[in-house]
Design a protein around this motif. Structure first.
Motif, PDB file in Angstrom:
ATOM      1  N   LYS A  27      50.592   9.734   7.604  1.00  0.00           N
ATOM      2  CA  LYS A  27      50.264  11.115   7.327  1.00  0.00           C
ATOM      3  C   LYS A  27      48.790  11.078   6.808  1.00  0.00           C
ATOM      4  O   LYS A  27      47.871  12.136   7.046  1.00  0.00           O
ATOM      5  CB  LYS A  27      51.189  11.950   6.788  1.00  0.00           C
ATOM      6  N   ASN A  28      48.521  10.252   6.007  1.00  0.00           N
ATOM      7  CA  ASN A  28      47.280  10.249   5.135  1.00  0.00           C
ATOM      8  C   ASN A  28      46.240   9.589   5.975  1.00  0.00           C
ATOM      9  O   ASN A  28      45.051   9.188   5.513  1.00  0.00           O
ATOM     10  CB  ASN A  28      47.246   9.997   3.788  1.00  0.00           C
ATOM     11  N   GLN A  59      57.855  17.301   2.255  1.00  0.00           N
ATOM     12  CA  GLN A  59      56.650  16.737   2.563  1.00  0.00           C
ATOM     13  C   GLN A  59      56.902  15.741   3.709  1.00  0.00           C
ATOM     14  O   GLN A  59      55.925  15.458   4.725  1.00  0.00           O
ATOM     15  CB  GLN A  59      56.332  15.536   1.256  1.00  0.00           C
ATOM     16  N   SER A 205      48.040   5.022  -1.416  1.00  0.00           N
ATOM     17  CA  SER A 205      47.002   5.763  -0.471  1.00  0.00           C
ATOM     18  C   SER A 205      45.572   5.712  -1.114  1.00  0.00           C
ATOM     19  O   SER A 205      44.670   5.681  -0.143  1.00  0.00           O
ATOM     20  CB  SER A 205      47.509   7.263  -0.824  1.00  0.00           C
TER      21      SER A 205
END
Length: 208
Positions: A27-28, A59, A205
């Motif tokens: 998603k990032n 989330q 991330s």
């Protein structure tokens, strides 16, 4: 399966920790490959979830599905080994929002849902896999920047081997588990989820 793409992160293990990490990383904007040795669904224990997971399910984008699918749980009761003494904890005594009701899940169904959710968000998932980085006719099939070991802790892996094992640090455990048959590439980051999951997500991330 031969992989020719270079992934930002390879995750060893497609259980809840691995699939959650895969979804949030994808998603990032990270390219993610999940390698799972089993074929899902598979039997597992650990059906009772705690309220701490509630915001994480939001989330992941699965909260509404979970509310429709699984039994809600208002608390937990602990018993001693003889069943003579018990103590009951009601989540609503300390939590006053919607997260005061947690979930009770069949793990085979729940774990497969999480793994499919990571696919939905763009992660590549290979089940019944046997390795992370292998040499094939002199060329690397996979060249990740980060390896995230989402498998069980080392004592659990060694249980039942019939001999004592020297403890390994996180990097050694990840290399052994992932069948890496060459020295790690310079700059390769090997992480484990044997610390709180949100901390690992933050590290992963920021490293891709």
């Amino acid at each position: 399966m031969a992989h020719s793409k270079k992934y930002d992160v390879i995750i060893i293990g497609g259980g809840p920790a691995g699939s959650t990490a895969a979804t949030l990383l994808a998603k990032n904007g990270h390219s993610v490959l999940v390698l799972e040795k089993a074929k899902f669904p598979r039997d597992h224990v650990g059906e009772s979830l705690l309220p701490f997971c509630y915001s994480l399910f939001e989330q992941l984008g699965i909260l509404d599905h979970m509310k429709k699918t699984y039994v809600r749980k208002p608390g937990v009761r602990f018993l001693d080994s003889d069943g003579n003494y018990s103590t009951t904890w009601c989540f609503g005594h300390v939590l006053h929002g919607p997260d005061s009701l947690s979930f009770h899940v069949p793990r085979g169904v729940f774990d497969q849902m999480l793994l499919e959710n990571s696919r939905k968000h763009g992660a590549m998932v290979e089940e019944e896999g046997d390795g992370v980085a292998r040499e094939h006719e002199g060329s690397r099939l996979v060249d990740p920047e980060t390896v995230l070991d989402a498998g069980p802790p080392e004592p659990e892996r060694q249980e039942g081997r019939g001999e004592e094992q020297e403890p390994e640090d996180g990097s050694a455990a990840a290399r052994r588990r992932s069948h890496v048959r060459r020295p790690p590439s310079p700059g390769l980051k090997i992480l484990t989820t044997h610390v709180p999951l949100r901390f690992v997500i933050a590290v992963s991330s920021s490293s891709g």
